[in-house]
Design a protein around this motif. Sequence first.
Motif, PDB file in Angstrom:
ATOM      1  N   TRP A 106       0.817  -1.201   0.000  1.00  0.00           N
ATOM      2  CA  TRP A 106       0.000   0.000   0.000  1.00  0.00           C
ATOM      3  C   TRP A 106       0.861   1.264   0.000  1.00  0.00           C
ATOM      4  CZ3 TRP A 106      -4.936   1.408  -0.587  1.00  0.00           C
ATOM      5  CH2 TRP A 106      -5.304   2.683  -0.179  1.00  0.00           C
ATOM      6  N   PHE A 107       0.489   2.213  -0.831  1.00  0.00           N
ATOM      7  CA  PHE A 107       1.066   3.545  -0.757  1.00  0.00           C
ATOM      8  C   PHE A 107      -0.030   4.535  -1.095  1.00  0.00           C
ATOM      9  CE2 PHE A 107       1.381   2.666  -5.255  1.00  0.00           C
ATOM     10  CZ  PHE A 107       1.235   3.884  -5.886  1.00  0.00           C
ATOM     11  N   GLY A 108       0.139   5.752  -0.651  1.00  0.00           N
ATOM     12  CA  GLY A 108      -0.866   6.776  -0.902  1.00  0.00           C
ATOM     13  C   GLY A 108      -1.207   7.504   0.379  1.00  0.00           C
ATOM     14  N   GLY A 109      -2.173   8.385   0.275  1.00  0.00           N
ATOM     15  CA  GLY A 109      -2.574   9.203   1.399  1.00  0.00           C
ATOM     16  C   GLY A 109      -2.481  10.674   1.067  1.00  0.00           C
ATOM     17  N   ILE A 110      -1.637  11.020   0.096  1.00  0.00           N
ATOM     18  CA  ILE A 110      -1.476  12.414  -0.310  1.00  0.00           C
ATOM     19  C   ILE A 110      -2.362  12.740  -1.506  1.00  0.00           C
ATOM     20  CG2 ILE A 110       0.130  14.078  -1.292  1.00  0.00           C
ATOM     21  CD1 ILE A 110       0.495  13.721   1.670  1.00  0.00           C
ATOM     22  N   ALA A 111      -2.190  11.996  -2.593  1.00  0.00           N
ATOM     23  CA  ALA A 111      -2.979  12.255  -3.801  1.00  0.00           C
ATOM     24  C   ALA A 111      -4.461  12.058  -3.517  1.00  0.00           C
ATOM     25  CB  ALA A 111      -2.533  11.330  -4.932  1.00  0.00           C
ATOM     26  N   GLY A 112      -5.264  13.027  -3.922  1.00  0.00           N
ATOM     27  CA  GLY A 112      -6.697  12.944  -3.720  1.00  0.00           C
ATOM     28  C   GLY A 112      -7.160  13.421  -2.371  1.00  0.00           C
ATOM     29  N   VAL A 113      -6.224  13.721  -1.456  1.00  0.00           N
ATOM     30  CA  VAL A 113      -6.570  14.198  -0.116  1.00  0.00           C
ATOM     31  C   VAL A 113      -6.195  15.667   0.032  1.00  0.00           C
ATOM     32  CG1 VAL A 113      -6.181  13.892   2.357  1.00  0.00           C
ATOM     33  CG2 VAL A 113      -6.310  11.892   0.852  1.00  0.00           C
ATOM     34  N   VAL A 114      -4.967  16.009  -0.335  1.00  0.00           N
ATOM     35  CA  VAL A 114      -4.537  17.405  -0.290  1.00  0.00           C
ATOM     36  C   VAL A 114      -4.928  18.088  -1.598  1.00  0.00           C
ATOM     37  CG1 VAL A 114      -2.631  16.776   1.211  1.00  0.00           C
ATOM     38  CG2 VAL A 114      -2.243  16.924  -1.240  1.00  0.00           C
ATOM     39  N   GLU A 115      -4.658  19.377  -1.683  1.00  0.00           N
ATOM     40  CA  GLU A 115      -5.038  20.118  -2.897  1.00  0.00           C
ATOM     41  C   GLU A 115      -3.889  20.121  -3.894  1.00  0.00           C
ATOM     42  OE1 GLU A 115      -7.751  23.825  -3.277  1.00  0.00           O
ATOM     43  OE2 GLU A 115      -5.716  24.604  -3.049  1.00  0.00           O
ATOM     44  N   TYR A 198       6.408  10.178  -5.049  1.00  0.00           N
ATOM     45  CA  TYR A 198       5.525  11.336  -4.880  1.00  0.00           C
ATOM     46  C   TYR A 198       4.943  11.360  -3.469  1.00  0.00           C
ATOM     47  CZ  TYR A 198       1.409  14.254  -6.276  1.00  0.00           C
ATOM     48  OH  TYR A 198       0.436  15.211  -6.385  1.00  0.00           O
ATOM     49  N   ASN A 199       4.408  10.244  -3.041  1.00  0.00           N
ATOM     50  CA  ASN A 199       3.787  10.193  -1.714  1.00  0.00           C
ATOM     51  C   ASN A 199       4.822  10.351  -0.609  1.00  0.00           C
ATOM     52  OD1 ASN A 199       0.965   9.420  -0.478  1.00  0.00           O
ATOM     53  ND2 ASN A 199       2.503   8.408   0.789  1.00  0.00           N
ATOM     54  N   TRP A 200       5.977   9.728  -0.778  1.00  0.00           N
ATOM     55  CA  TRP A 200       7.045   9.769   0.225  1.00  0.00           C
ATOM     56  C   TRP A 200       7.551  11.197   0.423  1.00  0.00           C
ATOM     57  CZ3 TRP A 200      12.719   8.471  -1.145  1.00  0.00           C
ATOM     58  CH2 TRP A 200      13.520   8.547  -0.004  1.00  0.00           C
ATOM     59  N   LYS A 201       7.896  11.860  -0.667  1.00  0.00           N
ATOM     60  CA  LYS A 201       8.464  13.197  -0.554  1.00  0.00           C
ATOM     61  C   LYS A 201       7.409  14.228  -0.138  1.00  0.00           C
ATOM     62  CE  LYS A 201      12.652  12.069  -1.403  1.00  0.00           C
ATOM     63  NZ  LYS A 201      13.621  12.091  -0.280  1.00  0.00           N
ATOM     64  N   CYS A 202       6.170  14.060  -0.560  1.00  0.00           N
ATOM     65  CA  CYS A 202       5.118  14.992  -0.144  1.00  0.00           C
ATOM     66  C   CYS A 202       4.699  14.759   1.301  1.00  0.00           C
ATOM     67  CB  CYS A 202       3.905  14.879  -1.067  1.00  0.00           C
ATOM     68  SG  CYS A 202       4.194  15.514  -2.732  1.00  0.00           S
ATOM     69  N   THR A 203       5.155  13.671   1.895  1.00  0.00           N
ATOM     70  CA  THR A 203       4.843  13.380   3.294  1.00  0.00           C
ATOM     71  C   THR A 203       5.972  13.834   4.211  1.00  0.00           C
ATOM     72  OG1 THR A 203       3.487  11.479   2.670  1.00  0.00           O
ATOM     73  CG2 THR A 203       4.209  11.593   4.960  1.00  0.00           C
ATOM     74  N   VAL A 204       7.198  13.407   3.910  1.00  0.00           N
ATOM     75  CA  VAL A 204       8.318  13.684   4.824  1.00  0.00           C
ATOM     76  C   VAL A 204       9.510  14.304   4.111  1.00  0.00           C
ATOM     77  CG1 VAL A 204       7.665  11.929   6.513  1.00  0.00           C
ATOM     78  CG2 VAL A 204       9.112  11.288   4.580  1.00  0.00           C
ATOM     79  N   GLY A 205       9.310  14.850   2.898  1.00  0.00           N
ATOM     80  CA  GLY A 205      10.405  15.498   2.185  1.00  0.00           C
ATOM     81  C   GLY A 205      11.013  16.624   3.001  1.00  0.00           C
TER      82      GLY A 205
END
Length: 385
Positions: A106-115, A198-205
């Motif tokens: 599983w990966f995700g949590g950023i796309a479709g949640v933030v703007e 994408y998800n990794w860097k947008c989370t803890v970049g």
Amino acid sequence: EVQDTFRVAPGRRKELANNMKDPHYRAFHNLLRVSPQLSLSDGLSTEDKQVLFGNVVNMGVKWNPKSNTFENAQQSTGGAAGGFGTSGGYLVPQGFSDQLEEAKKWFGGIAGVVEKFTTETGNPLPWPTMNDTANKGQIIGQNVQVRETDIVFGQVTFNAFIGSSDLILIPLAMQQDSYFDLDALIARLLGTRLGRLYNWKCTVGAGTTEPTGIVTAAVAAGSTVTYATGQSFLPKYPDLVNVEHGVDPAYRYNPGTAWMFSDTMLKGIKSLVDGGGRPLWQPGLNASFREGAVVDIAVSRPTILDHPYYINQDMAIPASGAASMLFGDMYTFKVREVAGGTTLMRLNERYADYFQTGYIAFQRFDSGLVDAGTHPIVVGISPTS
């Protein structure tokens, strides 16, 4: 007894009738239903036997409808170990499933949640902010000049960092011989690699030379709440309340307001019990029994303190000092993408002398929290002891 087991319910008779038009389905159905001992030669018609066993390969045998038996073939497709390779078996590749099993995580949590917003170019893009929350009007006396209070502006700058999927080299011989559509497979895998980046860097970049993650930005803004000391480093119920109320009511009830944490954190929250050992996760427990415990992100889920939650496996699991939970208006975190989306490149000439084709994908993006000073997103921090 076997026939009773395979009796068809009235509602499925039409479906069975349609399926029986397929000779392979009919033959297999008859094998299970008609043949009492599931024997290859008992209870099946010659036609059914020919469909099921007439094309047996890699065994050095074939079905002979005249003798009603299996017998050695003159031009066999069996392997050399069975003694049939020189009879023609070398001409037939070994069989394997036509379904390729891919490992999933599983990966995700950023796309479709933030703007997310898209720009035509990747030039630095300032996003202006303004904080006038400390200013109020005032009562003045007659013939008193009004006070001047200027507006203070700030900005968050979005860049366009280049994300790479890394290169995959595929021999042309493999492309020619493979049963699978390797081009489509590689394109999908490269896209998944970029999605994980994408998800990794947008989370803890860390920012500066890469996107600034949502956790990084919120911690840097000083918007944190530390849980009460405990052995498990998990939040207790009062900690959840404290994190929720760490966000100003101006943001707390916006459409984009939600929780975000790892699946390990969700497990911990579900494990919370009251003084009598009863689970606090009553809505989730009841919904699980009602829905048959189906795991489906499309199905409506229970909320936590009336707010939805999202699983992001790139967030830290509960541990000493870990930033393990987010809560707030997720729409205030922005992801900038450059128009064109993902660019997939196929390198035919560069590796031609190796008889290989190279595949690589790129995506330009950046992220940042638009925090004008009132901290729309709060981070829950596990205690250090």
